[in-house]
Every structure is written in structure tokens, then in C-alpha cells.
Write a protein that holds these residues in place. Structure first.
Motif, short mmCIF file in Angstrom:
data_model
loop_
_atom_site.label_atom_id
_atom_site.label_comp_id
_atom_site.label_asym_id
_atom_site.label_seq_id
_atom_site.Cartn_x
_atom_site.Cartn_y
_atom_site.Cartn_z
N GLY A 1 1.13 -6.67 -0.10
CA GLY A 1 -0.33 -6.81 -0.14
C GLY A 1 -0.90 -6.98 -1.54
N ASN B 1 -3.22 -10.20 -5.47
CA ASN B 1 -4.05 -10.05 -6.68
C ASN B 1 -3.83 -11.25 -7.62
N GLN C 1 -10.26 -5.91 -7.75
CA GLN C 1 -10.09 -7.25 -8.34
C GLN C 1 -11.44 -7.93 -8.58
N GLY D 1 -7.82 -2.71 -3.22
CA GLY D 1 -7.26 -3.82 -4.00
C GLY D 1 -8.25 -4.96 -4.24
N ASP E 1 -6.25 1.65 -4.17
CA ASP E 1 -7.14 2.22 -3.15
C ASP E 1 -7.80 3.50 -3.65
N GLY F 1 0.82 -1.21 0.00
CA GLY F 1 0.00 0.00 0.00
C GLY F 1 0.86 1.26 0.00
O1 KG4 Z 1 1.44 -4.95 2.34
P1 KG4 Z 1 0.13 -4.40 2.74
O2 KG4 Z 1 -0.83 -5.31 3.45
O3 KG4 Z 1 0.30 -3.14 3.62
C1 KG4 Z 1 1.34 -2.23 3.42
O4 KG4 Z 1 2.48 -2.54 3.86
O5 KG4 Z 1 1.07 -1.20 2.76
O6 KG4 Z 1 -0.56 -3.85 1.41
C2 KG4 Z 1 -1.83 -3.28 1.43
C3 KG4 Z 1 -2.22 -2.92 0.02
C4 KG4 Z 1 -3.49 -2.09 -0.05
O7 KG4 Z 1 -3.24 -0.96 -0.86
C5 KG4 Z 1 -4.49 -3.03 -0.69
O8 KG4 Z 1 -5.47 -2.36 -1.48
C6 KG4 Z 1 -3.59 -3.89 -1.55
O9 KG4 Z 1 -2.46 -4.11 -0.75
N1 KG4 Z 1 -4.23 -5.17 -1.93
C7 KG4 Z 1 -4.50 -5.53 -3.19
C8 KG4 Z 1 -5.19 -6.78 -3.12
N2 KG4 Z 1 -5.29 -7.13 -1.80
C9 KG4 Z 1 -4.68 -6.13 -1.07
N3 KG4 Z 1 -4.26 -4.92 -4.36
C10 KG4 Z 1 -4.68 -5.51 -5.49
N4 KG4 Z 1 -5.36 -6.69 -5.50
C11 KG4 Z 1 -5.63 -7.36 -4.35
N5 KG4 Z 1 -6.30 -8.52 -4.37
#
Ligand code: KG4
Ligand code: ZN
Length: 338
Positions: free
Chosen positions: A270, A274, A182, A178, A165, A135
Motif C-alpha cells: 500500500g 506514495n 502525502q 498514507g 496512519d 499497513g
Molecule cells: O497493502 P495495504 O493496502 O494493506 C495492508 O496489507 O496493510 O497497505 C495499506 C497501507 C495503509 O497504512 C495506508 O496508509 C498506506 O498503505 N498507504 C500509503 C499511501 N497510500 C496507502 N502510505 C503512504 N503514502 C500513500 N500514498
């Protein structure tokens, strides 16, 4: 060897135990209440971490069938992240380490994601490329050893997850974007709208701000408000946007894989949850004949297992850290060579 990991950098409180190289517990408590605010509220996040950290530690120890005296080393996220949130897990971990007279290892959250591939059955082999897409960060690393990381490139503006986001918000799907994008993209046509894929002069870098603006302009061109756009069209926008983000990530990773001699390609963070990105990454690896490693879903989003694992690698390198080591909000790493 029993390692305890603690993660509290943003909106997940997580505690994990790795016992003799086996993950025996990885508890994650997600702060879903932020969703109604459309993003993470830092002060509320810190308070929720305070409420969760002790029960999670107790449960994690119980699940791992150990006593806290059996813990050999305590690792906690030092940064980057929300400073108030980081302070909760970090000072708790530090206090526990002092009270048990055990070493304390501060862990960089991005390095945690970067090494999360080692939590998979199929482990990465050095040297490898690791694309961390979260994120807050989008960084491509060339990793020669646990302590030799070369940052090849990163985003010059928004992180990939941040773009997901923001576009989700524009389309009225909500937060976190995210998974929502998706889901809608699965019902849409990715070839319907040709959104721009930034091709920067700097190799292995990314930019998602222009893409985000292009989506906004497209929405505005369809009417004065997003509610005037049909569900089908919103699904097409989501699919076309997702396609453009993934294309950029795959192109730059492919370029790097051709330039650097690597044995594995790792996708982490994160956004690695996807499914279209996961499939595209595997396709890239197959095309280049390089092994791909993508962590299971529970290790893509924020989790303490990756923090425990990364801390464990540093401990194994014989590294120790001063007890007055401070948490930090921005990105920094002791092991980067440019
Ligand atoms: O790594 P993370 O859990 O937290 C940080 O360290 O930022 O990443 C969170 C990010 C969010 O922006 C969320 O929208 C994205 O990962 N995310 C996705 C999906 N699941 C979570 N982005 C695209 N597709 C997904 N399925
Ligand atoms: Zn993260």
C-alpha cells in the motif's frame, strides 16, 4: 488456463480473474465506512466481505466472459490478516473449489504483494529485491525464484504504513493516513524539521516507533493541542515525517542492493502508492543501474489480482495443498529460507 483470485484479509473485498496470463478483471470494493472509526473494525469488516463476495464474483466472471465451470484453479488469501475477514474469502474460495472440483491454492498476502511487480508491463527479473511496505508489514526480501524467498530484514516495531496512519491521526488528518499525509506533505517543506532516521545494528531492518514519538513530542512542544498548530506547520510536519520514513526505506534497500547480486528492485504494498517513495526508488535504481519495477496504483493496495498471480505461480510449480489447510492471522511462509 483461467485463475480466480480472492482477497479479503482486511478492508478490501476483491475478486480477480487471470485468463491465459492476461488480467481480465480486478474488482476491488473498499470498506470506506471504517474511516469514521479511525481504523478497521474487524467484525464490521467480516460482515461487509460476506455482503460483497458473491456480487463481485458474478461481476468478475461476467467481465471476463467466462462461466464459473471454466475456472481451472481458485486462489484465496490465507493470511496474514484479520482472521474473521480472511475466513470469508478463504472458505468461500474453498467451497467454490470443492463444488467445481478444481484445485484450491491458499496464498500468503505478503507474498501476493511481493510478486505484484509481475502485474506490471515491465516484469522483474530473478534474482530481485522486493521491498514490501504495507499497513501491517515492512519487509525486505531477496527473491531467487518463485519458491526461494530470503527475508533480509523487517521492521522491529511499527510498519511504515502504520506509522503514516498514526502520524496522520496525531495531526488530525484522519484515516487512512498514507494518502492524507502525502497530500499535506506536497504543500509542506520536507527540510523544515529534522526527524530521526533509525540506524539499527541489524542490517536491512527498520524502526519507525522512535520517529513516531519524535513527531508526537514535536507536536506537544508547539502547544497543548494539535488544533493550535497552523495548517502550514502541519504540512511541514507531514513532509518532514514522510521524508524520514522514505529515507530509511531507501537507505536499507540501497545497502541490500549493494550486497546481493540482483537484476531488479521491486517496490510493493500500500505505501508503494506514495509518489515521493516511488520517485526515490526509481532514483535509487538509476543510481545503482538496476531495473526498478513498481506496480500501477491499483496493484499497490490490497487486490485480488496479486493473489491470483501468486497462486498461479505456485500452481505452475506443481504445488498442491490439503483441503483442510487453515487460514492464519500472523506472518508465515512456506517458501522462506533465512
Ligand atoms: O497493502 P495495504 O493496502 O494493506 C495492508 O496489507 O496493510 O497497505 C495499506 C497501507 C495503509 O497504512 C495506508 O496508509 C498506506 O498503505 N498507504 C500509503 C499511501 N497510500 C496507502 N502510505 C503512504 N503514502 C500513500 N500514498
Ligand atoms: Zn496488503
Amino acid at each position: 488456463m483461467t485463475v480466480l483470485g480472492i482477497e479479503s484479509s482486511c478492508d478490501e473485498t476483491s475478486v480477480a480473474v487471470i485468463k491465459n496470463g492476461e488480467l481480465t478483471s480486478n474488482l476491488i470494493s473498499s470498506q470506506l465506512f471504517h474511516n469514521k472509526f479511525g481504523g478497521v473494525v474487524p467484525e464490521l469488516s467480516s460482515r461487509a466481505h460476506i455482503q460483497k463476495i458473491v456480487p463481485l464474483l458474478k461481476q468478475s466472471i461476467e467481465e471476463s466472459s467466462i462461466s464459473k465451470e471454466e475456472i481451472d484453479c481458485i486462489c484465496a488469501t490465507a493470511g496474514p490478516g484479520l482472521i474473521g475477514a480472511l475466513l470469508v474469502g478463504f472458505t468461500f474460495g474453498k467451497g467454490l473449489a470443492v463444488s467445481l472440483n478444481k484445485p484450491f491454492i491458499p496464498v500468503n498476502h505478503i507474498e501476493g504483494h511481493l510478486f505484484s511487480g509481475f502485474l506490471s508491463k515491465e516484469k522483474p527479473e530473478y534474482p530481485f529485491l522486493s521491498l514490501v511496505v504495507s499497513g501491517g508489514h515492512t519487509i525486505l526480501f531477496y527473491v531467487k525464484s518463485p519458491v526461494e524467498l530470503i527475508k533480509l530484514g523487517s521492521t522491529v516495531d511499527d510498519a511504515a504504513g502504520e506509522a503514516f496512519d498514526k502520524v496522520s491521526k496525531m495531526l488530525g488528518f484522519g484515516y487512512p493516513g498514507g494518502p492524507k499525509i502525502q497530500k499535506h506533505a506536497e504543500l509542506g517543506d520536507a527540510n523544515k524539521i529534522l526527524f530521526p532516521v533509525a540506524d539499527l545494528k541489524k542490517p536491512f531492518h527498520f524502526s519507525f516507533s522512535g520517529l513516531k514519538t519524535a513527531v508526537l513530542r514535536y507536536i506537544q512542544s508547539k502547544g497543548s493541542d494539535v488544533t493550535e498548530i497552523s495548517e502550514d506547520e502541519k504540512n511541514d510536519i507531514a513532509a518532514s515525517f514522510q521524508y524520514a520514513v522514505i529515507k530509511a526505506l531507501i537507505i536499507e534497500t540501497g545497502k541490500a542492493a549493494k550486497e546481493f547480486p540482483v537484476k531488479s528492485l521491486v517496490l510493493a504494498g500500500g505505501v508503494a502508492a506514495n509518489s515521493v517513495l516511488r520517485n526515490s526508488f526509481i532514483e535509487l535504481g538509476n543510481k545503482l543501474n538496476i531495473k526498478t519495477v513498481i506496480p500501477a496504483f491499483q496493484f499497490c493496495g490490497d487486490n485480488a489480482a496479486m493473489i491470483a498471480y501468486r497462486g498461479y505461480t505456485l500452481f505452475n510449480e506443481g504445488l498442491s495443498f490439503p483441503i483442510d489447510y487453515k487460514p492464519y492471522a500472523g506472518f508465515k511462509s512456506e517458501y522462506l529460507s533465512f
